[in-house]
Design an enzyme around this catalytic site. Sequence first.
Site, short mmCIF file in Angstrom:
data_model
loop_
_atom_site.label_atom_id
_atom_site.label_comp_id
_atom_site.label_asym_id
_atom_site.label_seq_id
_atom_site.Cartn_x
_atom_site.Cartn_y
_atom_site.Cartn_z
N ALA A 1 -128.24 28.58 58.58
CA ALA A 1 -128.01 29.67 57.67
C ALA A 1 -128.86 29.54 56.40
CB ALA A 1 -126.55 29.74 57.31
N LYS A 2 -129.20 28.31 56.01
CA LYS A 2 -129.97 28.14 54.78
C LYS A 2 -131.35 28.76 54.88
CE LYS A 2 -129.85 23.76 54.65
NZ LYS A 2 -130.03 22.36 54.31
N TRP A 3 -131.98 28.64 56.05
CA TRP A 3 -133.36 29.11 56.15
C TRP A 3 -133.46 30.62 56.02
CZ3 TRP A 3 -135.09 32.12 60.25
CH2 TRP A 3 -134.26 32.19 61.35
N GLY A 5 -131.50 32.16 53.90
CA GLY A 5 -130.97 32.43 52.58
C GLY A 5 -129.55 32.98 52.65
#
Length: 131
Positions: A1-3, A5
Amino acid sequence: AKWTGNYAVGYMWKKRGKAFGVHEVLQYDLYGNIAETTGSNIFVVMESGLVLTPPLDCVLDGINRRRAIEILTALGYQVREQHITLGHIANAREIFLTGTWSGIVPVSVLLTVGRRCGRSSWTVCCPHRVR
């Protein structure tokens, strides 16, 4: 999920995972490869000793991820950035995670299949414990 944003999605899956008694949840890229967990980068150590971690086209280039690659390389491990599948996970000798909040953490259990922390994770996590 971080990639992407999209931290809200990671939070949602982490919360759902906790309801099932797990601490982390695997996150996939658009092509079905394992990208990371809800809050950490993933490293997979194969039986050969080769260490795999997803490439930067699908993960955040975390500080601890970079440091783990540096340490492993300095210790003589071959680290390859490549897409990781469930097949890699199923055949891994060990798995560990790196994250800003967590540091470097060995995975002890994955999908109810016991995984013990192997020597390379302890070398990266706690070098003072390895002899």
